[in-house]
Scaffold this active site. Structure first.
Site, PDB file in Angstrom:
ATOM      1  N   ASP A  56      18.772   1.723  -1.859  1.00  0.00           N
ATOM      2  CA  ASP A  56      17.143   1.964  -1.402  1.00  0.00           C
ATOM      3  C   ASP A  56      16.871   3.555  -2.484  1.00  0.00           C
ATOM      4  O   ASP A  56      17.634   4.425  -1.682  1.00  0.00           O
ATOM      5  CB  ASP A  56      16.770   2.380   0.099  1.00  0.00           C
ATOM      6  CG  ASP A  56      16.236   2.869   0.452  1.00  0.00           C
ATOM      7  OD1 ASP A  56      14.791   2.827  -0.410  1.00  0.00           O
ATOM      8  OD2 ASP A  56      15.912   1.888   1.476  1.00  0.00           O
ATOM      9  N   ASN A  83      13.592   2.024 -12.479  1.00  0.00           N
ATOM     10  CA  ASN A  83      12.506   0.644 -12.494  1.00  0.00           C
ATOM     11  C   ASN A  83      11.571   0.531 -11.226  1.00  0.00           C
ATOM     12  O   ASN A  83      10.833  -0.040 -11.197  1.00  0.00           O
ATOM     13  CB  ASN A  83      12.738  -0.738 -13.014  1.00  0.00           C
ATOM     14  CG  ASN A  83      11.971  -2.163 -12.704  1.00  0.00           C
ATOM     15  OD1 ASN A  83      11.420  -2.592 -13.776  1.00  0.00           O
ATOM     16  ND2 ASN A  83      12.510  -2.882 -11.426  1.00  0.00           N
ATOM     17  N   TYR A 161      -0.848   4.823  -6.317  1.00  0.00           N
ATOM     18  CA  TYR A 161       0.365   3.827  -7.319  1.00  0.00           C
ATOM     19  C   TYR A 161      -0.331   4.826  -8.769  1.00  0.00           C
ATOM     20  O   TYR A 161       0.856   5.331  -9.508  1.00  0.00           O
ATOM     21  CB  TYR A 161      -0.297   2.458  -7.726  1.00  0.00           C
ATOM     22  CG  TYR A 161       1.013   1.575  -8.822  1.00  0.00           C
ATOM     23  CD1 TYR A 161       1.763   1.826  -8.270  1.00  0.00           C
ATOM     24  CD2 TYR A 161      -0.482   1.507  -9.936  1.00  0.00           C
ATOM     25  CE1 TYR A 161       2.736   0.771  -9.823  1.00  0.00           C
ATOM     26  CE2 TYR A 161       0.839   0.383 -10.805  1.00  0.00           C
ATOM     27  CZ  TYR A 161       2.184   0.706 -10.159  1.00  0.00           C
ATOM     28  OH  TYR A 161       2.822  -0.168 -11.977  1.00  0.00           O
ATOM     29  N   LYS A 165       2.100   7.620 -10.649  1.00  0.00           N
ATOM     30  CA  LYS A 165       2.701   7.592 -12.591  1.00  0.00           C
ATOM     31  C   LYS A 165       2.075   8.551 -13.480  1.00  0.00           C
ATOM     32  O   LYS A 165       3.189   8.780 -14.407  1.00  0.00           O
ATOM     33  CB  LYS A 165       1.736   5.462 -12.325  1.00  0.00           C
ATOM     34  CG  LYS A 165       2.566   4.751 -12.131  1.00  0.00           C
ATOM     35  CD  LYS A 165       4.462   3.949 -12.219  1.00  0.00           C
ATOM     36  CE  LYS A 165       4.515   3.235 -11.397  1.00  0.00           C
ATOM     37  NZ  LYS A 165       5.764   3.178 -11.613  1.00  0.00           N
ATOM     38  N   THR A 196       4.505 -10.886 -11.556  1.00  0.00           N
ATOM     39  CA  THR A 196       5.212 -10.209 -10.742  1.00  0.00           C
ATOM     40  C   THR A 196       4.458  -9.926  -9.572  1.00  0.00           C
ATOM     41  O   THR A 196       3.016 -10.046  -9.133  1.00  0.00           O
ATOM     42  CB  THR A 196       5.783  -9.194 -11.271  1.00  0.00           C
ATOM     43  OG1 THR A 196       4.836  -7.994 -11.019  1.00  0.00           O
ATOM     44  CG2 THR A 196       6.849  -8.837 -12.483  1.00  0.00           C
TER      45      THR A 196
END
Ligand SMILES: NC(=O)c1ccc[n+]([C@@H]2O[C@H](COP(=O)([O-])OP(=O)(O)OC[C@H]3O[C@@H](n4cnc5c(N)ncnc54)[C@H](OP(=O)(O)O)[C@@H]3O)[C@@H](O)[C@H]2O)c1
Length: 238
Positions: A56, A83, A161, A165, A196
């Site tokens: 984790d 990833n 998000y 990044k 995905t």
């Protein structure tokens, strides 16, 4: 030569991480998938015929334990693909965002990368050709988010998000700077918009297509770049 190389991919029980594991294994690497859920991890490892460790990324103790297992099994690590990532699931603008969601996204997409990278670094430093790939996104590119001509300009404002990044991109540069003298090639990758769970399957690229850039950066030659950001078309503007 990819034979005899040891690769760890985080968040590899599905999606782009799973396909990255499949492609690195097909090159002859010994692949270890890291995943937090025991059943999903074991099912993926069985399907891919690769090894696995419990991981984790938001738990530094879990990262340390994964590193100990990799050390026991192989004594070193050649490739780390950071990833694992989450969106946080909120489309609220920065002015309305729940801080807990911001923290949750950064725990996985930013702090998790530091925890896993730092746990694995002693093993990577034993490799003759260590490579780190950070799975980022062009949605984190400041150049794209400030370019009115970019297709990303139409995306709603967000403090979660995309910003996580952007931070990951900056982190990639900082790690590359620290470890350039040790020959670790550390780059950020954008897989493109992929079909995905993370995109609710809205992406137009397959997860396997998304994995290709991670594989390319994981297998760079000694003269390869470090501290840069790539997608399938080449360099991405920060
Ligand atoms: N899909 C796209 O279009 C796209 C575009 C740009 C960038 N990316 C990036 O590519 C990476 C992979 O995304 P994806 O589309 O393949 O997403 P996905 O299908 O949702 O897979 C994400 C993976 O990360 C794992 N994960 C999440 N939190 C974790 C944690 N705390 N510890 C360990 N594993 C964890 C998930 O495990 P569980 O099954 O346990 O949740 C899953 O295996 C992410 O970093 C994402 O930001 C994706």
């Amino acid at each position: 030569m990819s034979e005899n190389k040891i690769a760890l991919i985080t968040g590899a029980n599905k999606g782009i991480g799973y396909e990255t594991a499949a492609q690195l294994a097909a090159l002859g690497m010994t692949v270890v998938i890291g995943a937090r859920d025991t059943q999903r991890r074991e099912e993926a490892a069985k399907a891919l015929r690769v090894q696995s460790v419990a991981l984790d990324v938001t738990d530094p103790a879990s990262a340390q334990s994964a590193a100990e297992q990799v050390e026991e099994r192989f004594g070193r690590l050649d490739v780390l693909v950071n990833n694992a990532g989450i969106t946080g699931g909120s489309y609220d603008p920065p002015s309305k965002i729940d801080l807990d969601i911001v923290r949750q996204v950064f725990e996985t997409n930013y702090f998790g990368v530091i925890a896993v990278t730092n746990a694995m670094l002693p093993l990577l430093l034993r490799s003759p050709a260590p490579r780190i790939v950070n799975m980022s996104s062009t949605v984190g590119s400041l150049a794209s988010m400030t370019d009115a001509e970019s297709p990303l300009a139409a995306m709603p404002a967000s403090a979660t998000y995309p910003v996580s990044k952007t931070a990951l991109n900056a982190l990639t540069v900082q790690y590359a700077k620290e470890f350039a003298k040790d020959g670790i090639l550390i780059n950020a990758a954008c897989p493109g918009y992929c079909d995905t769970d993370l995109t609710n399957h809205a992406g137009f690229r397959t997860a396997a297509q998304g994995a290709a850039i991670a594989v390319k950066l994981a297998t760079l030659g000694a003269d390869g770049p470090t501290g840069e950001f790539f997608d399938d078309n080449g360099r991405v503007a920060w």
